[in-house]
Design a protein around this motif. Structure first.
Motif, PDB file in Angstrom:
ATOM      1  N   ARG A 158      74.876  50.381 -67.814  1.00 44.43           N
ATOM      2  CA  ARG A 158      74.220  49.280 -68.503  1.00 44.43           C
ATOM      3  C   ARG A 158      74.283  49.546 -69.996  1.00 44.43           C
ATOM      4  O   ARG A 158      74.314  50.684 -70.420  1.00 44.43           O
ATOM      5  N   SER A 214      74.749  44.538 -68.000  1.00 43.97           N
ATOM      6  CA  SER A 214      75.490  45.383 -67.066  1.00 43.97           C
ATOM      7  C   SER A 214      76.975  45.069 -67.136  1.00 43.97           C
ATOM      8  O   SER A 214      77.383  44.032 -67.660  1.00 43.97           O
ATOM      9  N   PRO A 238      70.397  44.698 -63.281  1.00 41.25           N
ATOM     10  CA  PRO A 238      71.457  45.636 -62.923  1.00 41.25           C
ATOM     11  C   PRO A 238      72.061  45.288 -61.566  1.00 41.25           C
ATOM     12  O   PRO A 238      71.401  44.703 -60.708  1.00 41.25           O
TER      13      PRO A 238
END
Length: 184
Positions: free
Chosen positions: A131, A136, A149
């Motif tokens: 990330r 992400s 994420p």
């Protein structure tokens, strides 16, 4: 860039998942491996061979012949698939193109791909895309919109990840190749 020996831990991790142990005896002798392009006979960095050695020592000392022998036994397709699963986008050719030399770095890899892989080992075999402050990134390295994420996924068993990280941190196992006073 070609990643050199940085892919050997992945090969040995696969070997552990297919029945090898850290104490398995591997041969480090002059060995020609058959490839589609002819015989491939890897050497070691120190230009010598060390006979029968344990997997632990082979990995810690970064010997080439045992790593290639393990991949020959497993089949290069298995390492290729594992690397693709962990987002290695530089694998643009079919597995046979790279052959058993893949464990010695015959394909290109980015530093980010290697960091992802080693982070998965450090997390006990759980792969998690990186990330950034911007969000992400997917398997192809492109940014994914939003801050959520991607879900983690297991790429190695906890046992295999533990053994590989233990070997890589084993100062005594590195001595045959790197000596007593190594920055490693």
């Amino acid at each position: 860039r070609q990643p050199g020996s940085t892919l050997k831990p992945i090969t040995y991790g696969l070997g552990l998942e297919h029945g090898l142990t850290a104490a398995s005896i591997l041969e480090d002798d002059p060995t020609p491996f058959t490839t589609p392009d002819g015989a491939f006979a890897p050497d070691n960095y120190d230009e010598s061979f060390h006979g029968p050695i344990r997997l632990r020592s082979a990995l810690a000392s970064s010997y080439n012949v045992p790593a290639v022998a393990v991949l020959q036994a497993l089949g290069p397709d298995l390492l290729y698939a594992k690397l693709r699963e962990m987002g290695f986008a530089g694998l643009t050719q079919p597995p046979g193109f790279y052959g058993v030399g893949l464990t010695l770095g015959s394909a290109e890899a980015t530093l980010l791909e290697l960091v992802r892989t080693y982070a998965a080992l450090a997390r006990g075999g759980v792969f998690r895309p990186e990330r950034s402050l911007l969000g992400s990134f997917g398997k192809d390295g492109r940014a994914i919109e939003g801050d959520a994420p991607l879900p983690p996924r297991r790429v190695f068993s906890p046992a295999a990840a533990y053994i590989i990280t233990d070997i890589l941190s084993d100062r005594d196992a590195r001595i045959p190749s790197f000596g007593y006073h190594s920055p490693l």
